[in-house]
Design a protein around this motif. Structure first.
Motif, PDB file in Angstrom:
ATOM      1  N   ILE A   1      51.273 -20.440 -52.245  1.00 50.52           N
ATOM      2  CA  ILE A   1      50.698 -20.323 -53.596  1.00 50.52           C
ATOM      3  C   ILE A   1      49.296 -19.739 -53.515  1.00 50.52           C
ATOM      4  O   ILE A   1      48.936 -18.815 -54.267  1.00 50.52           O
ATOM      5  N   VAL A   2      48.493 -20.268 -52.604  1.00 53.47           N
ATOM      6  CA  VAL A   2      47.119 -19.775 -52.452  1.00 53.47           C
ATOM      7  C   VAL A   2      47.125 -18.317 -51.985  1.00 53.47           C
ATOM      8  O   VAL A   2      46.326 -17.496 -52.468  1.00 53.47           O
ATOM      9  N   TYR A   3      48.015 -17.980 -51.082  1.00 52.16           N
ATOM     10  CA  TYR A   3      48.067 -16.633 -50.504  1.00 52.16           C
ATOM     11  C   TYR A   3      48.458 -15.575 -51.533  1.00 52.16           C
ATOM     12  O   TYR A   3      48.011 -14.424 -51.438  1.00 52.16           O
ATOM     13  N   GLN A   4      49.264 -15.952 -52.523  1.00 54.47           N
ATOM     14  CA  GLN A   4      49.797 -14.952 -53.450  1.00 54.47           C
ATOM     15  C   GLN A   4      49.168 -15.000 -54.837  1.00 54.47           C
ATOM     16  O   GLN A   4      49.436 -14.108 -55.649  1.00 54.47           O
ATOM     17  N   TRP A   5      48.354 -15.992 -55.130  1.00 55.21           N
ATOM     18  CA  TRP A   5      47.753 -16.096 -56.459  1.00 55.21           C
ATOM     19  C   TRP A   5      46.435 -15.326 -56.463  1.00 55.21           C
ATOM     20  O   TRP A   5      45.353 -15.883 -56.482  1.00 55.21           O
ATOM     21  N   ASP A   6      46.545 -14.005 -56.469  1.00 56.03           N
ATOM     22  CA  ASP A   6      45.371 -13.141 -56.316  1.00 56.03           C
ATOM     23  C   ASP A   6      44.325 -13.363 -57.410  1.00 56.03           C
ATOM     24  O   ASP A   6      43.123 -13.369 -57.138  1.00 56.03           O
TER      25      ASP A   6
ATOM     26  N   PHE B   1      43.476 -15.926 -59.091  1.00 54.60           N
ATOM     27  CA  PHE B   1      42.794 -17.213 -59.143  1.00 54.60           C
ATOM     28  C   PHE B   1      42.147 -17.583 -57.805  1.00 54.60           C
ATOM     29  O   PHE B   1      40.970 -17.964 -57.750  1.00 54.60           O
ATOM     30  N   THR B   2      42.917 -17.461 -56.720  1.00 54.39           N
ATOM     31  CA  THR B   2      42.416 -17.884 -55.403  1.00 54.39           C
ATOM     32  C   THR B   2      41.910 -16.719 -54.556  1.00 54.39           C
ATOM     33  O   THR B   2      41.416 -16.942 -53.447  1.00 54.39           O
ATOM     34  N   GLY B   3      42.046 -15.490 -55.058  1.00 58.97           N
ATOM     35  CA  GLY B   3      41.656 -14.332 -54.267  1.00 58.97           C
ATOM     36  C   GLY B   3      42.733 -13.855 -53.318  1.00 58.97           C
ATOM     37  O   GLY B   3      42.532 -12.887 -52.578  1.00 58.97           O
ATOM     38  N   GLY B   4      43.882 -14.538 -53.309  1.00 58.28           N
ATOM     39  CA  GLY B   4      45.001 -14.103 -52.472  1.00 58.28           C
ATOM     40  C   GLY B   4      44.656 -14.094 -51.000  1.00 58.28           C
ATOM     41  O   GLY B   4      43.949 -14.975 -50.496  1.00 58.28           O
ATOM     42  N   SER B   5      45.150 -13.077 -50.316  1.00 57.57           N
ATOM     43  CA  SER B   5      44.937 -12.994 -48.863  1.00 57.57           C
ATOM     44  C   SER B   5      43.470 -12.750 -48.510  1.00 57.57           C
ATOM     45  O   SER B   5      43.049 -13.023 -47.381  1.00 57.57           O
ATOM     46  N   ASN B   6      42.677 -12.234 -49.458  1.00 63.50           N
ATOM     47  CA  ASN B   6      41.254 -11.987 -49.194  1.00 63.50           C
ATOM     48  C   ASN B   6      40.408 -13.250 -49.290  1.00 63.50           C
ATOM     49  O   ASN B   6      39.280 -13.287 -48.779  1.00 63.50           O
ATOM     50  N   GLY B   7      40.929 -14.260 -49.961  1.00 67.84           N
ATOM     51  CA  GLY B   7      40.180 -15.499 -50.101  1.00 67.84           C
ATOM     52  C   GLY B   7      39.026 -15.384 -51.084  1.00 67.84           C
ATOM     53  O   GLY B   7      38.984 -14.476 -51.927  1.00 67.84           O
ATOM     54  N   LEU B   8      38.104 -16.306 -50.982  1.00 63.80           N
ATOM     55  CA  LEU B   8      36.926 -16.351 -51.859  1.00 63.80           C
ATOM     56  C   LEU B   8      35.660 -16.243 -51.025  1.00 63.80           C
ATOM     57  O   LEU B   8      35.541 -16.874 -49.979  1.00 63.80           O
ATOM     58  N   THR B   9      34.736 -15.437 -51.478  1.00 62.44           N
ATOM     59  CA  THR B   9      33.460 -15.262 -50.780  1.00 62.44           C
ATOM     60  C   THR B   9      32.307 -15.708 -51.682  1.00 62.44           C
ATOM     61  O   THR B   9      32.501 -15.958 -52.877  1.00 62.44           O
ATOM     62  N   GLY B  10      31.117 -15.758 -51.119  1.00 60.23           N
ATOM     63  CA  GLY B  10      29.938 -16.140 -51.894  1.00 60.23           C
ATOM     64  C   GLY B  10      29.890 -17.608 -52.241  1.00 60.23           C
ATOM     65  O   GLY B  10      29.340 -17.999 -53.277  1.00 60.23           O
ATOM     66  N   VAL B  11      30.476 -18.455 -51.377  1.00 56.15           N
ATOM     67  CA  VAL B  11      30.453 -19.907 -51.619  1.00 56.15           C
ATOM     68  C   VAL B  11      29.286 -20.481 -50.823  1.00 56.15           C
ATOM     69  O   VAL B  11      29.443 -20.987 -49.707  1.00 56.15           O
TER      70      VAL B  11
END
Length: 651
Positions: free
Chosen positions: A442-447, A449-459
């Motif tokens: 779910i996290v990997y494909q929910w671009d 909301f979660t940023g998908g395979s790129n993830g989230l930056t600036g945290v």
């Protein structure tokens, strides 16, 4: 979507099912007889395709068909050597330590393959005589895949005949049901185990060799294959070869259908079924385990008469232990000042502390609660993503997100734990793995909301924590508080109830303890603490990616707990510090860091079968017993010595 396309995809599914069945059949045989959850089985598959590549290249031409069985035999011999040299020495160790040893083998074999064949993908030759394709309903279908479709049932039939028509097969089936009784009847159990392990490795090697014309040999094949093989074995039923074949067919064909459906619009919503191929096998496993916990064609496993060394009850710490913890806390608090000239040391210490909290949360349900989880990274990742999304999307301050991260992870554990606690043993472990993989997908494909395979930056943490030393001290306080709280819970009535349910469900139920509810609550507690570790991890790195929830992190947590020792509360902390420090030190000093790390873990497993902290505790207990015995002997001899002295004075 056309009918001809459906038929071709179903045929593709049949071809994939045959290869998957070969790996799963070997894994099922090994587990059924030896009770080892063999993480290295995917490595045998990988070695099979690499050996087949070399033999096919050397023999050339029609030698391809000779290379396939030779590669399988070579892998079978490798399996026999590993069983005799390593696994035979640890059969009497707790079963989870056997799992740790096979994980170390994965690291060693991977780097051995890297050294022998290099890092590049190797594409094998086409199969002589089956290079072309055949036309099916106007579409071309590879002739070699038709050959694979036939191979699966043929191997199933041959293995079935071996197990039902030979004395060896009778012994294997008997050992699957009751291996202790087979040994009591005079059967050489050691060589039976070796033969079964070699046969299982041979089937895995054959499965890898047969893939040579279909896909390139890569170093990632081991872990990718072992996950799918575990799913097939569990869905089909532990120890059931027909069940493994049916499960392989079911999963492969569902994946084929998902590919054929592609993107489908339902009620104005576009649903990509092709993306489900990443997780459909784990969805099937979760559904089957909830409906039929022992698999489609399996039977409930009879408990083994031998379950390793009996676990001693946890005891409250004495004054010396509390003093040692206090000194350690003071040393850790002073480390940023003592290592001011090496900023990297502070970064490493933050990683060590976070790993210790994550491992301690996993130990909470594995040790005192007796529930083995292969998917604990789900809660670590939920906490990390919860903190990151609350900071980025909702604009909440870092301090508040660190409070809410355990809540998010705890809610995930609340849902998953409700299903998981209804199972036990390896089935519970595999269901937790399925839930973790579903969360990862779910996290990997929910671009969006979660940023998908790129993830989230600036945290990034708050301004007052821009100095890494300040963030380290915050981490030290929160990790120390989390460990202290877990310890208080374990020595509370709730903790005693958890251990009572672990030791005897019937007795705990008889005195009024709702064991399943206690275990469910334990899942929530462990998930919440893992979520706190995940939130700290997100801010320490400044970003978060789906790898945070991947199988690798769950395996790392297992290794930390087992390496330190599951019998002591200090075990997960010792294991986390040892594993993380070794990983960092070895990886920075050699290209073959996996092999060196795996060798170190193997040595530790052989030398400390109860884990590092557990073995130290065992030695300390023996020393204390010897000292008490000597004191008792002296006390017993004192009256005799006094009487003798009085007699001397009287004379």
């Amino acid at each position: 979507m056309s009918f001809s396309g459906l038929i071709v995809q179903l045929l593709n599914g049949l071809a994939s099912a045959s290869s998957l069945f070969l790996v799963a059949a070997g894994l099922s045989l090994i587990f059924g007889v030896t009770r080892i959850v063999n993480f290295a089985h995917g490595s045998f598959f990988m070695v099979g395709i690499y050996v087949a590549y070399t033999l096919a290249d050397k023999l050339g031409g029609a030698g391809f068909w000779v290379a396939l069985p030779l590669a399988a035999i070579a892998v079978g011999v490798l399996g026999a050597v590993i069983e005799v040299v390593l696994l035979r020495r640890i059969y009497k160790a707790p079963e989870l330590f056997q799992l740790l040893a096979t994980f170390a083998l994965v690291l060693v074999i991977k780097d051995a393959v890297l050294w022998l064949w290099g890092p590049d993908e190797l594409l094998g030759p086409r199969a002589p005589g089956l290079r072309g394709s055949v036309e099916i309903l106007g579409r071309q279908f590879p002739a070699y895949d038709l050959f694979l479709i036939v191979i699966g049932p043929v191997v199933l039939g041959l293995v079935w005949l071996l197990l039902t028509r030979t004395r060896f097969g009778t012994l294997v089936r008997a050992a699957t049901q009751d291996r202790e009784m087979v040994s009591a009847l005079g059967v050489n159990q050691a060589w039976l185990f070796t033969a079964v392990f070699a046969l299982g490795a041979l089937l895995a090697g054959l499965g890898g060799a047969l893939q040579l014309p279909r896909e390139p040999a890569t170093l990632e094949m081991d872990l990718n294959t072992i996950g799918a093989a575990f799913v097939v074995v569990v869905v089909g039923g532990m120890g059931s070869l027909p069940g493994a074949y049916v499960a392989a067919l079911l999963i492969a064909e569902i994946k084929a259908l998902c590919i054929w459906l592609g993107v489908v619009e339902i009620a104005g919503i576009a649903i990509s079924f092709s993306k489900l191929t990443l997780v459909v096998d784990f969805l099937v496993m979760a559904a089957v385990l909830v409906w039929r916990p022992w698999g489609l064609m399996g039977r409930p496993q009879a408990p083994s008469r031998y379950v390793g060394m009996q676990e001693e009850p946890l005891r409250r710490a004495g004054g010396s232990y509390v003093a040692a913890v206090g000194v350690l806390a003071l040393v850790l608090a002073a480390m940023p000042v003592l290592t001011a000239s090496s900023p990297y040391t502070t970064v490493l210490l933050i990683d060590l502390l976070i790993a210790a909290l994550f491992a301690a949360s996993l130990h909470f349900i594995m040790g005192p609660a007796g529930m083995h989880s292969f998917g604990h990274a789900a809660y670590f990742g939920l906490g990390a993503y919860g903190a990151a999304l609350l900071a980025r999307a909702a604009g909440l301050p870092m301090e508040l997100t660190l409070v809410l991260a355990p809540v998010v992870a705890g809610l995930g554990a609340l849902v998953y734990g409700w299903f998981a606690v209804r199972l036990s043993g390896v089935y519970l472990a595999m269901l937790t793995l399925a839930f973790a993989q579903i969360t990862w997908a779910i996290v990997y494909q929910w671009d969006s909301f979660t940023g998908g395979s790129n993830g989230l930056t600036g945290v990034w943490p708050s301004e007052w924590l821009n100095d890494k030393r300040n963030y380290y001290w915050l981490t030290l306080v929160l990790v120390g508080g989390g460990l202290w709280w877990l310890r208080r819970v374990l020595f509370s009535p709730f903790g005693y109830a958890l251990r009572a349910g672990r030791d005897s469900v019937l007795r705990a139920d008889a005195i009024g303890i709702d064991v399943k509810r206690m275990q469910w609550a334990g899942f929530v507690v462990a998930g919440a603490v893992a979520g706190l570790a995940g939130g700290l991890f997100a801010y320490s790195k400044g970003s978060i990616s789906p790898e945070t929830l991947a199988v690798g992190r769950s395996v790392d947590g297992l290794v930390m707990v087992l390496l330190g020792g599951i019998q002591t509360l200090a075990g997960p902390v010792v294991g986390a510090f040892t594993f993380t420090w070794l990983h960092d030190m070895v990886a920075r000093n050699t290209d073959y860091w996996r092999a060196m790390l795996g060798a170190i873990i193997l040595i530790l497993v052989l030398l400390f079968p109860q884990g590092i902290a557990g073995s130290i505790k065992q030695l300390a207990d023996k020393w204390r017993e010897r000292r008490d015995d000597e004191a008792a002997d002296e006390a017993a001899q004192a009256p005799m010595q006094a009487a003798a002295a009085a007699g001397e004075r009287a004379r």
